[in-house]
Design an enzyme around this catalytic site. Structure first.
Site, mmCIF file in Angstrom:
data_model
loop_
_atom_site.group_PDB
_atom_site.id
_atom_site.type_symbol
_atom_site.label_atom_id
_atom_site.label_comp_id
_atom_site.label_asym_id
_atom_site.label_seq_id
_atom_site.Cartn_x
_atom_site.Cartn_y
_atom_site.Cartn_z
ATOM 1 N N MET A 157 -24.858 -44.127 -18.040
ATOM 2 C CA MET A 157 -25.097 -43.623 -16.318
ATOM 3 C C MET A 157 -26.312 -42.320 -16.632
ATOM 4 S SD MET A 157 -23.703 -45.734 -13.093
ATOM 5 C CE MET A 157 -22.176 -44.576 -13.071
ATOM 6 N N GLY A 171 -18.361 -36.838 -24.280
ATOM 7 C CA GLY A 171 -17.862 -38.262 -23.744
ATOM 8 C C GLY A 171 -18.650 -39.079 -25.308
ATOM 9 N N HIS A 172 -19.600 -39.151 -24.180
ATOM 10 C CA HIS A 172 -20.786 -39.828 -24.223
ATOM 11 C C HIS A 172 -21.145 -40.081 -25.543
ATOM 12 C CE1 HIS A 172 -21.699 -39.356 -19.671
ATOM 13 N NE2 HIS A 172 -21.572 -40.350 -19.732
ATOM 14 N N GLY A 193 -16.431 -45.922 -23.798
ATOM 15 C CA GLY A 193 -14.497 -44.679 -23.508
ATOM 16 C C GLY A 193 -13.687 -45.473 -22.603
ATOM 17 N N ARG A 247 -17.916 -36.879 -13.232
ATOM 18 C CA ARG A 247 -18.099 -36.055 -11.962
ATOM 19 C C ARG A 247 -16.824 -34.154 -11.047
ATOM 20 N NH1 ARG A 247 -17.505 -41.837 -10.885
ATOM 21 N NH2 ARG A 247 -19.068 -42.157 -9.898
HETATM 22 P P1 AMP Z 1 -20.510 -43.632 -17.452
HETATM 23 O O1 AMP Z 1 -22.038 -42.689 -18.148
HETATM 24 O O2 AMP Z 1 -19.978 -42.809 -16.877
HETATM 25 O O3 AMP Z 1 -20.990 -44.820 -16.986
HETATM 26 O O4 AMP Z 1 -19.852 -43.318 -18.601
HETATM 27 C C1 AMP Z 1 -20.548 -43.975 -19.898
HETATM 28 C C2 AMP Z 1 -19.091 -44.097 -21.100
HETATM 29 O O5 AMP Z 1 -18.770 -43.092 -21.754
HETATM 30 C C3 AMP Z 1 -18.065 -45.385 -20.677
HETATM 31 O O6 AMP Z 1 -17.995 -45.563 -21.433
HETATM 32 C C4 AMP Z 1 -17.391 -43.898 -20.425
HETATM 33 O O7 AMP Z 1 -16.252 -44.889 -20.405
HETATM 34 C C5 AMP Z 1 -17.713 -42.987 -21.944
HETATM 35 N N1 AMP Z 1 -17.103 -42.044 -21.233
HETATM 36 C C6 AMP Z 1 -16.993 -41.150 -20.328
HETATM 37 N N2 AMP Z 1 -16.092 -39.638 -20.392
HETATM 38 C C7 AMP Z 1 -15.343 -39.444 -21.010
HETATM 39 C C8 AMP Z 1 -15.219 -39.430 -22.036
HETATM 40 N N3 AMP Z 1 -14.439 -37.889 -21.547
HETATM 41 N N4 AMP Z 1 -14.759 -39.710 -23.562
HETATM 42 C C9 AMP Z 1 -15.059 -40.268 -24.361
HETATM 43 N N5 AMP Z 1 -15.235 -41.723 -22.875
HETATM 44 C C10 AMP Z 1 -16.613 -41.195 -22.046
#
Ligand code: AMP
Length: 284
Positions: free
Chosen positions: A28, A34-35, A152, A192
């Site tokens: 998103m 992490g991403h 993740g 967040r």
């Molecule tokens: P989001 O943008 O929050 O929907 O996350 C996109 C992807 O990044 C999802 O697969 C999450 O699980 C992964 N993700 C978010 N935060 C982390 C993190 N701290 N470590 C590893 N992967 C992450």
């Protein structure tokens, strides 16, 4: 090379020309390390990586933060570009739909539900959230048709939902779960976290520290699970926990009698910010 695509039609014709192995990372946006760890792994494993940035309206509830969810496309592209420079010759296609209708055309009426995981643990707090996640990931999988897709383990239940969906629908896609990237303090990186005040950031450390404490207490021994439950009940006296639970790591069942791997899943809430975290551990 990084190519930015803003419409689904353009994405489909770009995808149609690919002959090599495609990795896919759905996000998103508002990217952090992490991403980027998912992107790096996808670049290592594949010839080309499709990376989507789409704030999915279907996974937000009425009182969630959809409108104020941070949208930072320029910064995101810079991070992606920087990552790409370490992988010379690889192509990244960034799909950042200019409007939600690119992904969900008007009157789009499909919903993908994964009832096994829908209404438990995090699902109890976020009605229809996982249907929204499964629906958007299914739709993106249909458009991108990747060979491998990276998620993740930070969102552990989401990972299980997607893995189950792909299995149920016999989609020919390998789902790869990647470790949680944390700050040196242990706080899991999350878009967040930026909503937290300095004081709340300090308090947030309680989350990972409590998970570690329970994991150390269990120490891989099934016989200790009953005592660990008591520890958990004491920790839960702090009202900031939405939940802190031990579940089977494959089924998310509360029954751990046959489990060889369990997950500690938790949400700690500071103000209106819900912080998710989890740990997986083997038990004998
Ligand atoms: P989001 O943008 O929050 O929907 O996350 C996109 C992807 O990044 C999802 O697969 C999450 O699980 C992964 N993700 C978010 N935060 C982390 C993190 N701290 N470590 C590893 N992967 C992450």
């Amino acid at each position: 090379m990084v190519k930015l695509i803003r419409t689904t039609n353009e994405l489909i014709s770009c995808r149609d020309q690919e002959k090599e192995r495609i990795g896919f990372v759905p996000t998103m946006g508002n990217l952090h390390a992490g991403h980027i760890s998912l992107l790096e792994k996808a670049l290592r494993d594949n010839d080309v990586v499709y990376f989507s940035i789409f704030v999915n309206p279907k996974q937000f509830g009425p009182s969630d933060d959809f409108q104020k969810y941070p949208r930072t496309l320029e910064d995101d592209l810079e991070l992606i570009q920087k990552c790409n420079s370490n992988f010379e010759g690889k192509k990244i296609v960034v799909f950042a739909p200019e409007k939600p209708q690119e992904v969900f055309p008007l009157n789009y009426s499909q919903t993908v539900a994964v009832p096994t995981f829908n209404n438990i643990v995090e699902g109890r707090f976020r009605l229809n959230h996982f249907d929204g996640v499964a629906t958007v990931v299914y739709r993106l999988f249909e458009i991108v048709k990747p060979h491998n897709a990276y998620f993740g383990l930070k969102d552990y239940q989401q990972f299980l939902v997607i893995r189950q969906m792909v299995k149920d629908l016999a989609m020919p896609i390998e789902i790869i779960g990647m470790p949680i990237i944390r700050e040196t303090t242990g706080l899991a990186l999350s878009s967040r976290n930026q909503y937290l005040s300095t004081e709340q950031k300090q308090e947030a450390l309680n989350l990972y520290q409590s998970l570690l404490k329970i994991s150390n207490f269990i120490d891989g021994k099934k016989a200790k699970l009953a005592m660990a439950k008591k520890e958990i009940n004491t920790i839960l006296l702090d009202a900031k926990w939405n939940y802190l639970e031990m579940r089977d790591a494959e089924t998310m069942s509360e029954d751990l009698t046959k489990s060889s791997r369990i997950t500690l899943v938790a949400v700690y809430q500071l103000g209106s910010t819900r912080l998710l975290d989890n740990l997986q551990l083997e038990v004998k």
